[in-house]
Design a protein around this motif. Structure first.
Motif, PDB file in Angstrom:
ATOM      1  N   TYR A   1       0.893  -1.535  -0.260  1.00  0.00           N
ATOM      2  CA  TYR A   1       0.127   0.074   0.429  1.00  0.00           C
ATOM      3  C   TYR A   1       0.966   0.686  -0.262  1.00  0.00           C
ATOM      4  N   SER A   2       0.449   2.034  -1.084  1.00  0.00           N
ATOM      5  CA  SER A   2       1.359   3.775  -0.755  1.00  0.00           C
ATOM      6  C   SER A   2       0.323   4.681   0.040  1.00  0.00           C
ATOM      7  N   PRO A   3       1.019   5.394   0.493  1.00  0.00           N
ATOM      8  CA  PRO A   3       0.219   6.638   0.953  1.00  0.00           C
ATOM      9  C   PRO A   3       0.387   7.627   0.521  1.00  0.00           C
ATOM     10  N   ASP A   4      -0.722   8.495   0.112  1.00  0.00           N
ATOM     11  CA  ASP A   4      -0.912   9.663  -0.374  1.00  0.00           C
ATOM     12  C   ASP A   4      -0.505  10.666   0.143  1.00  0.00           C
ATOM     13  N   GLY A   5       0.371  10.631   1.135  1.00  0.00           N
ATOM     14  CA  GLY A   5       1.485  11.826   1.527  1.00  0.00           C
ATOM     15  C   GLY A   5       1.861  11.612   2.453  1.00  0.00           C
TER      16      GLY A   5
ATOM     17  N   PRO B   1       2.412  11.406   7.156  1.00  0.00           N
ATOM     18  CA  PRO B   1       2.022  11.022   8.049  1.00  0.00           C
ATOM     19  C   PRO B   1       1.886  11.940   8.572  1.00  0.00           C
ATOM     20  N   GLY B   2       0.751  11.542   9.213  1.00  0.00           N
ATOM     21  CA  GLY B   2      -0.578  12.459   9.919  1.00  0.00           C
ATOM     22  C   GLY B   2      -0.362  11.964  11.580  1.00  0.00           C
ATOM     23  N   THR B   3      -0.961  13.035  12.512  1.00  0.00           N
ATOM     24  CA  THR B   3      -1.373  12.260  13.713  1.00  0.00           C
ATOM     25  C   THR B   3      -1.931  13.920  14.489  1.00  0.00           C
TER      26      THR B   3
ATOM     27  N   ALA C   1      -4.343   9.047  13.386  1.00  0.00           N
ATOM     28  CA  ALA C   1      -3.124   8.850  12.218  1.00  0.00           C
ATOM     29  C   ALA C   1      -3.562   8.019  11.647  1.00  0.00           C
ATOM     30  N   TRP C   2      -2.783   8.985  10.063  1.00  0.00           N
ATOM     31  CA  TRP C   2      -3.193   9.129   8.618  1.00  0.00           C
ATOM     32  C   TRP C   2      -1.869   8.224   8.167  1.00  0.00           C
TER      33      TRP C   2
END
Length: 387
Positions: free
Chosen positions: A81-85, A87-89, A253-254
């Motif tokens: 899976y490839s994140p689209d940006g 990481p954030g929390t 978290a994302w």
């Protein structure tokens, strides 16, 4: 990131939710869809009294809900899976106290059940959690625990969240849903790669009992009330305050790397496909493990990009949070997934695997839209309705 493409020429075959969306009140801002639930305090009080009438009889009658308890199959892992940006929390709020123990794990107060009436009129529940928001009024759960994918009705009826629910008891009050936020592709196309939802809730209601009155007093009363079997009841109530102030709120978290350990919580209740029923649905259970580094596919639900977790639970766990960096002492972590589907990976007719949508930047957009929306109170200090 998956995109659903319209057929050539722009023709669209409407699903149940899309058909409703064409004529209903659902709105979309980019990838975010939002729908009203209880529009005003009178509607919200009616929803609350529906569940609390007769000493919470409807709550006790409710059964676990899932997309289809008979559709437990083997899911397929593929690729990465490839994140689209980046990481954030968003940090959690409040240090919460344990409400019990399961496998030496402290159960957070944020965990609870969402109750609703499905398209066939049955009383149902899913798992959910309080999550941090600007107004401390937000619930995280699965999209299919908010939108009815089995009928032509968009929203499930009489939706409430009860943190710490146990056998009809509502220790921190009952919180009526005000507005539901989900991804446009779930609301419109029933795309389970977007099977997550965030719901703003009104301040909680706590009930101090039920009083039977005559018809005249019933008509004059402006607080929560309900007519039942030819009799008239008023519910003695008070404002329970904001959800997050009472139980805290998990972080969010994302775009996080997969392969990290998470702790998943929920209320499993349904039997395994082989008929074995190890769970009652009365108390929350938890699983601990690392999420799959590969994407998970389930074609019968249009799933191409889920993540998986080894976990031998059953339906009823739907909507429960997957908490990243969970602190057993503080009972807090970061919601980085919600239980969406159940799978039998070793072919023995028992659930041993659960999946969640991958939380990416589009999930964060839905969350960010929901976390900034105010809800307000339902009842005043004397039990009267706010107008």
């Amino acid at each position: 990131m998956k995109r659903i493409l319209l057929p050539a020429g722009g023709a669209v075959l409407a699903t149940g939710l899309l058909a409703v969306g064409l004529t209903g009140t659902a709105q979309a801002d980019g990838d975010v869809s939002h729908d009203p639930m209880a529009n005003n305090t009178a509607e919200a009080a009616s929803v609350a009294s529906f569940w609390l009438a007769s000493n919470g009889a409807a709550l006790r009658q409710a059964t676990q809900y899932t997309w289809d308890a008979n559709e437990v199959r083997k899911v397929v892992s593929k690729g990465g899976y490839s994140p689209d940006g980046k990481p954030g929390t968003t940090a959690p709020t409040g240090e919460t106290k344990s409400t019990g123990r399961a496998q030496n794990v402290n159960i957070p107060k944020t965990i609870g059940k969402v109750f609703f009436v499905d398209g066939s009129g049955k009383f149902r529940w899913c798992s959910a959690t309080s999550v941090q928001s600007n107004y401390r009024n937000l619930v995280s759960t699965a999209g299919h625990c908010v939108y009815d994918t089995d009928s032509n009705k968009a929203l499930l009826d009489n939706w409430v969240f009860v943190p710490g629910y146990y056998q009809g008891k509502t220790p921190w009050g009952i919180y009526v849903g005000k507005q539901a936020f989900t991804h446009y592709d779930f609301d419109t196309y029933e795309d389970y790669d977007k099977d997550y939802a965030f719901v703003t809730v009104y301040n909680g209601i706590q009930f101090n009992g039920v009083k039977q009155v005559d018809r005249k007093d019933y008509a004059r009363f402006t607080g929560p009330k309900r007519a039942w079997g030819g009799h008239y009841y008023i519910l003695l109530s008070k404002d329970a305050g904001r959800l997050g102030d009472n139980v805290g709120g998990q972080g969010f978290a994302w775009n996080q790397p997969t392969g990290k350990p998470v702790r998943a919580f929920g209320y499993p209740a349904a039997p395994h496909p082989d008929g074995n029923k190890p769970y009652s649905g009365v108390t929350p259970k938890n699983c601990y493990g690392t999420t799959t580094a590969k994407a998970v596919g389930a074609p019968w639900l249009k799933i191409e990009e889920h993540i998986g977790l080894k976990c031998a639970v059953t339906p009823g766990y739907d909507g429960g949070p997957w908490l990243l960096n969970y602190s057993n002492g503080k009972r807090l972590g970061y919601v980085n997934g919600v239980t969406s589907t159940f799978a039998d990976q070793d072919g023995n007719d028992r659930v041993d695997y659960i999946t969640s949508p991958y939380f990416d930047g589009e999930t964060a957009a839905v969350y960010n839209a929901a976390k900034n929306v105010w809800s307000g109170k339902i009842v005043g200090p004397n039990g009267e309705l706010y107008k």
